[in-house]
Design a protein around this motif. Structure first.
Motif, PDB file in Angstrom:
ATOM      1  N   UNK A   1      -1.361  -0.406 -14.302  1.00  0.00           N
ATOM      2  CA  UNK A   1      -1.397  -1.825 -14.676  1.00  0.00           C
ATOM      3  C   UNK A   1      -0.538  -2.071 -15.914  1.00  0.00           C
ATOM      4  N   UNK A   2      -0.659  -1.178 -16.914  1.00  0.00           N
ATOM      5  CA  UNK A   2       0.089  -1.345 -18.164  1.00  0.00           C
ATOM      6  C   UNK A   2       1.594  -1.271 -17.922  1.00  0.00           C
ATOM      7  N   UNK A   3       2.056  -0.286 -17.145  1.00  0.00           N
ATOM      8  CA  UNK A   3       3.492  -0.123 -16.869  1.00  0.00           C
ATOM      9  C   UNK A   3       4.051  -1.347 -16.146  1.00  0.00           C
TER      10      UNK A   3
ATOM     11  N   UNK B   1       5.317  -8.934   4.313  1.00  0.00           N
ATOM     12  CA  UNK B   1       5.378  -8.985   2.845  1.00  0.00           C
ATOM     13  C   UNK B   1       5.882 -10.322   2.308  1.00  0.00           C
ATOM     14  N   UNK B   2       6.838 -10.927   3.025  1.00  0.00           N
ATOM     15  CA  UNK B   2       7.389 -12.209   2.589  1.00  0.00           C
ATOM     16  C   UNK B   2       6.315 -13.297   2.615  1.00  0.00           C
ATOM     17  N   UNK B   3       5.516 -13.275   3.676  1.00  0.00           N
ATOM     18  CA  UNK B   3       4.436 -14.256   3.790  1.00  0.00           C
ATOM     19  C   UNK B   3       3.349 -13.972   2.741  1.00  0.00           C
ATOM     20  N   UNK B   4       3.099 -12.692   2.489  1.00  0.00           N
ATOM     21  CA  UNK B   4       2.107 -12.321   1.470  1.00  0.00           C
ATOM     22  C   UNK B   4       2.500 -12.883   0.111  1.00  0.00           C
ATOM     23  N   UNK B   5       3.786 -12.800  -0.220  1.00  0.00           N
ATOM     24  CA  UNK B   5       4.259 -13.341  -1.491  1.00  0.00           C
ATOM     25  C   UNK B   5       4.059 -14.853  -1.539  1.00  0.00           C
ATOM     26  N   UNK B   6       4.316 -15.503  -0.411  1.00  0.00           N
ATOM     27  CA  UNK B   6       4.102 -16.949  -0.340  1.00  0.00           C
ATOM     28  C   UNK B   6       2.630 -17.277  -0.566  1.00  0.00           C
ATOM     29  N   UNK B   7       1.723 -16.508   0.070  1.00  0.00           N
ATOM     30  CA  UNK B   7       0.283 -16.746  -0.099  1.00  0.00           C
ATOM     31  C   UNK B   7      -0.117 -16.609  -1.564  1.00  0.00           C
ATOM     32  N   UNK B   8       0.405 -15.550  -2.212  1.00  0.00           N
ATOM     33  CA  UNK B   8       0.032 -15.308  -3.604  1.00  0.00           C
ATOM     34  C   UNK B   8       0.520 -16.420  -4.521  1.00  0.00           C
TER      35      UNK B   8
ATOM     36  N   UNK C   1       5.616  -6.935  -7.339  1.00  0.00           N
ATOM     37  CA  UNK C   1       4.979  -6.150  -8.398  1.00  0.00           C
ATOM     38  C   UNK C   1       3.697  -6.850  -8.873  1.00  0.00           C
ATOM     39  N   UNK C   2       3.728  -8.189  -8.962  1.00  0.00           N
ATOM     40  CA  UNK C   2       2.557  -8.930  -9.414  1.00  0.00           C
ATOM     41  C   UNK C   2       1.399  -8.779  -8.423  1.00  0.00           C
ATOM     42  N   UNK C   3       1.733  -8.776  -7.142  1.00  0.00           N
ATOM     43  CA  UNK C   3       0.691  -8.608  -6.125  1.00  0.00           C
ATOM     44  C   UNK C   3       0.055  -7.226  -6.246  1.00  0.00           C
ATOM     45  N   UNK C   4       0.891  -6.208  -6.430  1.00  0.00           N
ATOM     46  CA  UNK C   4       0.378  -4.843  -6.600  1.00  0.00           C
ATOM     47  C   UNK C   4      -0.487  -4.758  -7.852  1.00  0.00           C
ATOM     48  N   UNK C   5      -0.030  -5.425  -8.921  1.00  0.00           N
ATOM     49  CA  UNK C   5      -0.773  -5.396 -10.175  1.00  0.00           C
ATOM     50  C   UNK C   5      -2.130  -6.067 -10.039  1.00  0.00           C
ATOM     51  N   UNK C   6      -2.166  -7.200  -9.344  1.00  0.00           N
ATOM     52  CA  UNK C   6      -3.439  -7.904  -9.135  1.00  0.00           C
ATOM     53  C   UNK C   6      -4.410  -7.064  -8.306  1.00  0.00           C
ATOM     54  N   UNK C   7      -3.877  -6.394  -7.269  1.00  0.00           N
ATOM     55  CA  UNK C   7      -4.730  -5.559  -6.421  1.00  0.00           C
ATOM     56  C   UNK C   7      -5.278  -4.373  -7.208  1.00  0.00           C
ATOM     57  N   UNK C   8      -4.412  -3.751  -8.025  1.00  0.00           N
ATOM     58  CA  UNK C   8      -4.847  -2.609  -8.832  1.00  0.00           C
ATOM     59  C   UNK C   8      -5.884  -3.042  -9.855  1.00  0.00           C
ATOM     60  N   UNK C   9      -5.665  -4.182 -10.486  1.00  0.00           N
ATOM     61  CA  UNK C   9      -6.617  -4.699 -11.479  1.00  0.00           C
ATOM     62  C   UNK C   9      -7.965  -5.008 -10.840  1.00  0.00           C
ATOM     63  N   UNK C  10      -7.930  -5.415  -9.567  1.00  0.00           N
ATOM     64  CA  UNK C  10      -9.163  -5.775  -8.874  1.00  0.00           C
ATOM     65  C   UNK C  10     -10.101  -4.568  -8.747  1.00  0.00           C
ATOM     66  N   UNK C  11      -9.533  -3.369  -8.555  1.00  0.00           N
ATOM     67  CA  UNK C  11     -10.384  -2.170  -8.487  1.00  0.00           C
ATOM     68  C   UNK C  11     -11.120  -1.959  -9.816  1.00  0.00           C
TER      69      UNK C  11
END
Length: 374
Positions: free
Chosen positions: A155-157, A42-49, A122-132
């Motif tokens: 997404x709104x919450x 997860x730490x590396x994922x945040x860095x990638x994002x 949270x931003x990563x989760x939001x981007x993934x959810x928005x992508x659907x």
């Protein structure tokens, strides 16, 4: 002047475009070579994002800020000299009233950076959810299972949670800026009183009064811009650090030097293989043995999560085993040159790539070294 200005604009445009292209290519080259294991961290994922969000613009901003800081420094030095000749007191007041504003810019730049870090997951989760919601391939399932409103609410919450946290800090910042604006107004009033006093005493003319007051306003504008650029440069430097941290990531899956001899289908052996995905304690494979003779057709059947895909990932050396070994023709897979191994196998995963190229190019991608012969 016009010729010099056009030449300068052309030079800046070229530098910006070069930075955009090279930075993006550096990012894509590194990202495509990363170990799969890093994507489970997860730490590396945040860095990638973070790097992906800013990879194209961070160095352009960095370059522009440095150029502007040099320009502003010249303007500040020139106007400081003018005011110092008139009165050191006016110089001190002009600089002093802008310092609190500058400190606020630096402090809140760091705070907003901290908030950005805090909400990275949270931003990563939001981007993934928005992508659907924005992906044509997902629409059929979203419509049939009626999950569109659920995803929209999610997404709104998430966006409101991040927005309210920023709003809270912005309110605090606004209150401080009101105080600094009052201080700046008092300072301007004091400077104007001193200038009028000099004019009434005959030390300066009305024309010089206006000139010096303009110099005061210019130096304050320059200083405000200087410190704003400085806080932005700090922000960009933090993203630049993330980018260089990203480029410095090292691969653990390193190609060996033994080239595979292409003499027909290979002998494949899994010998007492253990494997855990990074960041987990659960063994997907434990003391796993498998032998596939050259040319032998084999089907691996099992329940979901039994490790079927994991076996293929280990065979493709997307991951290295936790224990035991995978051997190809008696050589450990870690010893093999990956280019020679990949040229001898073909794999079709469930989540395969669908390239937007024409049919000819899609076929050629199967062996890019011969794509011109398709």
């Amino acid at each position: 002047d016009g010729l010099a200005g056009n030449a300068g604009n052309y030079l800046r445009w070229n530098i910006k475009r070069e930075l955009q292209i090279e930075t993006r290519l550096d990012f894509l080259k590194k990202f495509s070579s990363l170990d799969m294991a890093l994507f489970d961290d997860p730490e590396k994922q945040n860095l990638f994002n973070k790097v992906q969000d800013r990879s194209q613009g961070m160095f352009i901003g960095f370059y522009q800020n440095i150029v502007e800081l040099f320009r502003l420094s010249f303007g500040i030095a020139l106007n400081l000299s003018v005011l110092f000749i008139l009165s050191p007191y006016i110089l001190v007041i002009a600089v002093a009233v802008i310092i609190p504003d500058a400190i606020l810019s630096l402090v809140y730049s760091r705070k907003y950076r901290s908030l950005f870090e805090k909400f990275s997951e949270l931003r990563r989760d939001n981007n993934d959810t928005s992508r659907y919601l924005g992906n044509e391939a997902s629409l059929k399932e979203l419509r049939i299972f009626r999950v569109t409103n659920f995803l929209l609410d999610r997404v709104r919450r998430q966006r409101l949670l991040a927005f309210n946290s920023h709003k809270k800090e912005f309110k605090k910042e606004s209150r401080w800026y009101i105080l600094t604006a009052i201080l700046e107004g008092v300072g301007h009033g004091g400077i104007l009183v001193l200038l009028v006093t000099f004019a009434l005493a005959g030390s300066i003319t009305v024309g010089l009064l206006m000139f010096y007051y303009s110099a005061v306003r210019r130096i304050q504008d320059y200083l405000a811009s200087f410190f704003w650029r400085l806080s932005t440069l700090y922000d960009d430097s933090m993203y630049a650090k993330d980018f260089f941290d990203f480029l410095a990531l090292e691969s653990t899956v390193v190609s060996g030097k033994t080239r595979l001899k292409k003499s027909g289908p290979p002998l494949i052996e899994f010998k007492s293989v253990d494997f855990k995905y990074p960041g987990t304690n659960k063994s997907v494979l434990k003391d796993f043995d498998l032998k596939i003779e050259p040319g032998e057709p084999v089907a691996i059947v099992g329940e979901n999560g039994a490790g079927k895909t994991t076996v293929i990932k280990l065979l493709m050396r997307l991951y290295d085993t936790t224990g035991g070994s995978v051997d190809i023709n008696g050589h450990g897979l870690k010893e093999l040159d990956l280019d020679s191994w990949y040229s001898a196998v073909g794999t079709l995963f469930q989540d395969y790539n669908f390239y937007h190229f024409d049919v000819k190019t899609n076929i050629g991608i199967g062996d890019v070294s011969r794509i011109g012969n398709v």
